[in-house]
Motif scaffolding. Structure first.
Motif, PDB file in Angstrom:
ATOM      1  N   ARG A  67      -4.404  12.757 -11.865  1.00 42.93           N
ATOM      2  CA  ARG A  67      -5.254  13.477 -10.891  1.00 42.93           C
ATOM      3  C   ARG A  67      -4.851  13.147  -9.459  1.00 42.93           C
ATOM      4  O   ARG A  67      -4.954  13.989  -8.569  1.00 42.93           O
ATOM      5  CB  ARG A  67      -6.734  13.114 -11.082  1.00 42.93           C
ATOM      6  N   LEU A  68      -4.406  11.917  -9.231  1.00 49.37           N
ATOM      7  CA  LEU A  68      -4.002  11.489  -7.900  1.00 49.37           C
ATOM      8  C   LEU A  68      -2.565  11.906  -7.565  1.00 49.37           C
ATOM      9  O   LEU A  68      -2.104  11.665  -6.452  1.00 49.37           O
ATOM     10  CB  LEU A  68      -4.163   9.974  -7.762  1.00 49.37           C
ATOM     11  N   GLY A  69      -1.879  12.493  -8.536  1.00 45.55           N
ATOM     12  CA  GLY A  69      -0.545  13.021  -8.273  1.00 45.55           C
ATOM     13  C   GLY A  69       0.605  12.081  -8.566  1.00 45.55           C
ATOM     14  O   GLY A  69       1.735  12.334  -8.150  1.00 45.55           O
ATOM     15  N   PHE A  70       0.347  11.006  -9.288  1.00 45.39           N
ATOM     16  CA  PHE A  70       1.420  10.081  -9.616  1.00 45.39           C
ATOM     17  C   PHE A  70       2.186  10.571 -10.836  1.00 45.39           C
ATOM     18  O   PHE A  70       1.635  11.229 -11.715  1.00 45.39           O
ATOM     19  CB  PHE A  70       0.870   8.674  -9.872  1.00 45.39           C
ATOM     20  N   SER A  71       3.466  10.239 -10.892  1.00 47.43           N
ATOM     21  CA  SER A  71       4.304  10.611 -12.027  1.00 47.43           C
ATOM     22  C   SER A  71       4.000   9.698 -13.211  1.00 47.43           C
ATOM     23  O   SER A  71       3.458   8.599 -13.031  1.00 47.43           O
ATOM     24  CB  SER A  71       5.787  10.490 -11.659  1.00 47.43           C
ATOM     25  N   MET A  95       0.440  -0.614  -6.605  1.00 44.94           N
ATOM     26  CA  MET A  95      -0.492   0.499  -6.470  1.00 44.94           C
ATOM     27  C   MET A  95      -0.732   0.837  -5.012  1.00 44.94           C
ATOM     28  O   MET A  95      -0.802   2.004  -4.639  1.00 44.94           O
ATOM     29  CB  MET A  95      -1.817   0.145  -7.168  1.00 44.94           C
ATOM     30  N   ARG A  96      -0.853  -0.193  -4.174  1.00 43.34           N
ATOM     31  CA  ARG A  96      -1.044   0.056  -2.739  1.00 43.34           C
ATOM     32  C   ARG A  96       0.154   0.801  -2.163  1.00 43.34           C
ATOM     33  O   ARG A  96      -0.004   1.744  -1.391  1.00 43.34           O
ATOM     34  CB  ARG A  96      -1.274  -1.256  -1.994  1.00 43.34           C
ATOM     35  N   ARG A 100      -0.159   4.513  -0.601  1.00 44.30           N
ATOM     36  CA  ARG A 100       0.252   4.789   0.782  1.00 44.30           C
ATOM     37  C   ARG A 100       1.292   5.901   0.832  1.00 44.30           C
ATOM     38  O   ARG A 100       1.255   6.752   1.729  1.00 44.30           O
ATOM     39  CB  ARG A 100       0.772   3.517   1.436  1.00 44.30           C
ATOM     40  N   GLY A 101       2.193   5.899  -0.121  1.00 43.90           N
ATOM     41  CA  GLY A 101       3.183   6.978  -0.180  1.00 43.90           C
ATOM     42  C   GLY A 101       2.540   8.331  -0.440  1.00 43.90           C
ATOM     43  O   GLY A 101       2.903   9.338   0.172  1.00 43.90           O
ATOM     44  N   ARG A 102       1.568   8.379  -1.359  1.00 47.10           N
ATOM     45  CA  ARG A 102       0.849   9.632  -1.648  1.00 47.10           C
ATOM     46  C   ARG A 102       0.060  10.093  -0.429  1.00 47.10           C
ATOM     47  O   ARG A 102      -0.005  11.281  -0.132  1.00 47.10           O
ATOM     48  CB  ARG A 102      -0.102   9.461  -2.837  1.00 47.10           C
ATOM     49  N   LEU A 106       0.559  13.667   1.195  1.00 48.41           N
ATOM     50  CA  LEU A 106      -0.566  14.607   1.277  1.00 48.41           C
ATOM     51  C   LEU A 106      -0.894  14.974   2.720  1.00 48.41           C
ATOM     52  O   LEU A 106      -1.244  16.128   3.006  1.00 48.41           O
ATOM     53  CB  LEU A 106      -1.800  14.032   0.579  1.00 48.41           C
ATOM     54  N   GLU A 107      -0.775  14.016   3.624  1.00 49.61           N
ATOM     55  CA  GLU A 107      -0.999  14.328   5.040  1.00 49.61           C
ATOM     56  C   GLU A 107       0.034  15.340   5.531  1.00 49.61           C
ATOM     57  O   GLU A 107      -0.305  16.259   6.281  1.00 49.61           O
ATOM     58  CB  GLU A 107      -0.975  13.058   5.884  1.00 49.61           C
ATOM     59  N   GLN A 108       1.286  15.202   5.091  1.00 49.11           N
ATOM     60  CA  GLN A 108       2.312  16.176   5.477  1.00 49.11           C
ATOM     61  C   GLN A 108       2.016  17.537   4.856  1.00 49.11           C
ATOM     62  O   GLN A 108       2.147  18.569   5.510  1.00 49.11           O
ATOM     63  CB  GLN A 108       3.711  15.695   5.057  1.00 49.11           C
ATOM     64  N   GLN A 109       1.610  17.547   3.589  1.00 47.44           N
ATOM     65  CA  GLN A 109       1.242  18.815   2.943  1.00 47.44           C
ATOM     66  C   GLN A 109       0.092  19.477   3.684  1.00 47.44           C
ATOM     67  O   GLN A 109       0.089  20.701   3.862  1.00 47.44           O
ATOM     68  CB  GLN A 109       0.857  18.591   1.485  1.00 47.44           C
ATOM     69  N   LEU A 110      -0.880  18.689   4.114  1.00 44.81           N
ATOM     70  CA  LEU A 110      -2.020  19.232   4.847  1.00 44.81           C
ATOM     71  C   LEU A 110      -1.556  19.864   6.159  1.00 44.81           C
ATOM     72  O   LEU A 110      -1.982  20.972   6.505  1.00 44.81           O
ATOM     73  CB  LEU A 110      -3.053  18.128   5.109  1.00 44.81           C
TER      74      LEU A 110
END
Length: 147
Positions: A67-71, A95-96, A100-102, A106-110
């Motif tokens: 759901r969070l978009g991880f592979s 995980m951190r 942070r990478g996600r 996501l900020e770039q996608q936004l």
């Protein structure tokens, strides 16, 4: 990906694949795929798969990670760290880093979506103005073109 109820060493339970699939809203095929990827390791009772608390907790983490978009590879690495690090320090650091990478992605996608919406709104406004200048109302003109 950590969440409540994600204790991988809880009380013994025994679930069939159908029960596990129903609980998480997944297909049998998806659960078998997670097994093939080494994310779940159910016991075998003859040809039947028997899932325990550990599998259920891992599946909860897998679903959250998806759901969070991880592979699946990232999720597998996270789960494997859980098995090797009792204090979960490396797991939390990993995980951190993933989170942070996600966040950055996501900020770039936004920003990209906001720019696209802005451009589409500009196009919509330009077309509306062009139609008005030619005496065509949007609703009337659209109905004429599509009927």
């Amino acid at each position: 990906m950590m969440g409540e109820g994600a204790d991988l060493n809880g009380p013994a339970i025994r679930l069939a694949i159908g029960e596990l699939a129903g609980e998480f809203g997944l297909t049998h095929r998806t659960i078998r795929h997670y097994e093939d990827e080494g994310l779940l390791t159910p016991e075998r009772a003859g040809t039947a798969r028997v899932y325990g608390h550990r599998d259920r907790a891992r599946l909860a983490l897998i679903c959250r990670g998806k759901r969070l978009g991880f592979s699946l590879a990232e999720i597998k690495d996270f789960l494997n760290l859980y098995d090797t690090d009792d204090a979960q320090i490396e797991q939390m650091r990993y995980m951190r880093s993933l989170a942070r990478g996600r966040i950055l992605a996501l900020e770039q996608q936004l920003r990209d979506v906001q720019q696209t919406l802005s451009e589409l709104r500009t196009i919509d406004t330009q077309i509306s103005e062009h139609l008005r200048r030619n005496g065509i109302t949007e609703t009337h003109g659209m109905e004429e073109k599509h009927s």
